[in-house]
Design an enzyme around this catalytic site. Structure first.
Site, mmCIF file in Angstrom:
data_model
loop_
_atom_site.group_PDB
_atom_site.id
_atom_site.type_symbol
_atom_site.label_atom_id
_atom_site.label_comp_id
_atom_site.label_asym_id
_atom_site.label_seq_id
_atom_site.Cartn_x
_atom_site.Cartn_y
_atom_site.Cartn_z
ATOM 1 N N LYS A 170 0.642 -1.226 0.314
ATOM 2 C CA LYS A 170 -0.396 -0.030 0.194
ATOM 3 C C LYS A 170 1.078 1.141 0.124
ATOM 4 C CE LYS A 170 -3.468 -1.090 -1.178
ATOM 5 N NZ LYS A 170 -4.543 -0.499 -2.177
ATOM 6 N N ASP A 213 -9.551 0.239 -3.685
ATOM 7 C CA ASP A 213 -8.055 0.786 -4.006
ATOM 8 C C ASP A 213 -8.952 1.714 -5.660
ATOM 9 O OD1 ASP A 213 -5.580 0.834 -4.707
ATOM 10 O OD2 ASP A 213 -6.129 1.092 -7.115
ATOM 11 N N GLU A 245 -9.066 6.006 -4.963
ATOM 12 C CA GLU A 245 -8.476 6.847 -5.835
ATOM 13 C C GLU A 245 -9.612 7.917 -6.524
ATOM 14 O OE1 GLU A 245 -6.204 4.087 -7.482
ATOM 15 O OE2 GLU A 245 -7.429 3.700 -9.079
HETATM 16 MG MG MG Z 1 -4.950 1.821 -7.224
#
Ligand code: MG
Ligand code: NDP
Ligand code: MG
Length: 329
Positions: free
Chosen positions: A130, A190, A194
Site C-alpha cells: 500500500k 482501491d 483514488e
Molecule cells: Mg490504484
C-alpha cells in the site's frame, strides 16, 4: 478486526530455491525485484527491449523476454501497467506458465474484471504494497517496510497463502503488517479511494478553492499556499494521529470553521454521488470505460491531461516551487 500478519507468521522457506520472475521494471517492479533479491531470493526480470530492460540489467538482474522469464519461473509477478497486462498475458505469459506455478499481481483489476482468466492448474495470488513503488524500496532499505495486502484468488497447490506471505515478507510488508483481503475488495476499494478521495476528490477540492479565491481577486500565490501547499502539512498530522491530532494542532478558530463549514462543502448530494461512483465501479461501468478508452488510444484521457496541465494553479505552483529549495534538492 481483520487478521494482521507479521514476520512471525511467515515461512520464508516457502520461496527458498524458487525462481521469481518480475514482469515489468517500473515503479513497483524495480522496488519489488530489488527487495526480494536483498531478502535472499532468486529473481529474474521479464521485459521487452527498451529503457527498463537496460535499467534492470544495469542494476545487476538477469533480464530476458517475458515468455522466457515465465517459462523459467515458479512465481510470476505481473508489474506492468494494468491496461497492458491482458494482452501481454495472452501472448507471452499464458502459453509459458508452468503447471503448479504461482501467478501474482499487485492490483486485482484484470483478474476481477475478467481481462485475465488464469488456468486452473496455477495458484493466483495478490501481494499489494500500500505505497508507491519508490517508497517500497526506500523504506525497505531503511530496515523497515510498508504495509501490504495479500489475497488468494485460486489455490491449486494448497500453498497459495504460504507463498503470498513469503513474498510479502520478501518485499518488506510483514515488517509493517499485512492484511488479508479478496481480489474484489482490493480492486473496488482501491478504485473508489483514488477516484472519490485521494486523487479525484482532492484535486477538484483544491482547484475549486483556488478558483474561488482568485476569481474574488486574491493573489494566486496566496491562494496556492492556502489551498494546495498547506494540504501536506494538514495531511501529515492526520497520518500521524488521525483527525484529532490535526485538530489539536490547528487554532480553535480553524477548528470551529472546520466543524461549521465542512458539511456545506461535502454535502448530502456529494455523498449520494459517491455512492453512484461506487456502484459504477462495482458493476464494471468504470472498468469498461477505461478498457475502451485504452483501445481507442486514450482520446479523452489525453485531452483531460492537457487541460489539467493548463490550469493556472499549475503555472503559479511551478513558479513558487522553484523557490522552495527544500523541495527541489
Ligand atoms: Mg490504484
Ligand atoms: P509502471 O507503469 O511503473 O510499469 C511500467 C513497466 O512495465 C516498465 O518497466 C515497462 O517497460 C513495463 N512494460 C510496459 N509494457 C510492457 C510490455 N508490453 N512488455 C513488457 N514490459 C512492459 O507500473 P506500476 O509499477 O505503476 O504498476 C504495476 C502494477 O502495480 C499495477 O498492477 C499497479 O496497479 C500496481 N500498483 C502500483 C502502485 C504504484 O506505486 N505505482 C501501487 C500499488 C500497486 P518499458 O520501459 O519497456 O515500457
Ligand atoms: Mg490558514
Amino acid at each position: 478486526m481483520v487478521t494482521m500478519y507479521y514476520e512471525k507468521d511467515v515461512n520464508k522457506e516457502a520461496l527458498r530455491g524458487k525462481t521469481i520472475a518480475i514482469i515489468g521494471y517500473g515503479s513497483q517492479g524495480h522496488a519489488q525485484a530489488q527487495n526480494l533479491r536483498d531478502s535472499g531470493y532468486q529473481v529474474i526480470v521479464g521485459l521487452r527491449e527498451g529503457k527498463s530492460w537496460e535499467q534492470a540489467a544495469k542494476d545487476g538482474f538477469e533480464v530476458m523476454s517475458v515468455a522466457e522469464a515465465t517459462s523459467r519461473a515458479d512465481v510470476v509477478q505481473i508489474l506492468m501497467p494494468d491496461e497492458r497486462q491482458a494482452k501481454v498475458y495472452e501472448n507471452e505469459i499464458a502459453p509459458n506458465l508452468k503447471a503448479g506455478a504461482t501467478l501474482s499481481f499487485s492490483h486485482g483489476f484484470n483478474v476481477h474484471f475478467g481481462q485475465i482468466v488464469p488456468p486452473a492448474n496455477v495458484d493466483v495470488i495478490m501481494v499489494a504494497p500500500k505505497s508507491p513503488g519508490h517508497l517500497v524500496r526506500r523504506v525497505y532499505q531503511e530496515g523497515f517496510g510498508v504495509p501490504g495486502l495479500i489475497a488468494i484468488y485460486q489455490d491449486a497447490t494448497g500453498k497459495a497463502k504460504e507463498t503470498a506471505l513469503a513474498y510479502a515478507s520478501g518485499i518488506g510488508n510483514t515488517r509493517a503488517g499485512v492484511l488479508e483481503t479478496t481480489f474484489r475488495e482490493e480492486t473496488e476499494t482501491d478504485l473508489f479511494g483514488e477516484q472519490a478521495v485521494l486523487c479525484g476528490g482532492v484535486t477538484e477540492l483544491v482547484k475549486a478553492g483556488f478558483d474561488t479565491l482568485t476569481e474574488a481577486g486574491y493573489a494566486p500565490e496566496i491562494a496556492y499556499f492556502e489551498c494546495l501547499h498547506e494540504l501536506k502539512l494538514i495531511v501529515d498530522l492526520m497520518y500521524e494521529g488521525g483527525m484529532a491530532r490535526m485538530r489539536y494542532s490547528i487554532s480553535d478558530t480553524a477548528e470551529y470553521g472546520d466543524y461549521s463549514t465542512g458539511r456545506r462543502i461535502i454535502t448530502e448530494e456529494t455523498r449520494k454521488e459517491m455512492k453512484k461512483v461506487l456502484a459504477e465501479i462495482q458493476d464494471g461501468t468504470f472498468a469498461r470505460n477505461w478498457i475502451l478508452e485504452n483501445q481507442a488510444n486514450r482520446p479523452g484521457f489525453n485531452a483531460r491531461r492537457r487541460m489539467e496541465a493548463e490550469h493556472p494553479i499549475e503555472q503559479v505552483g511551478e513558479k513558487l516551487r522553484g523557490m522552495m529549495s527544500w523541495i527541489n534538492k
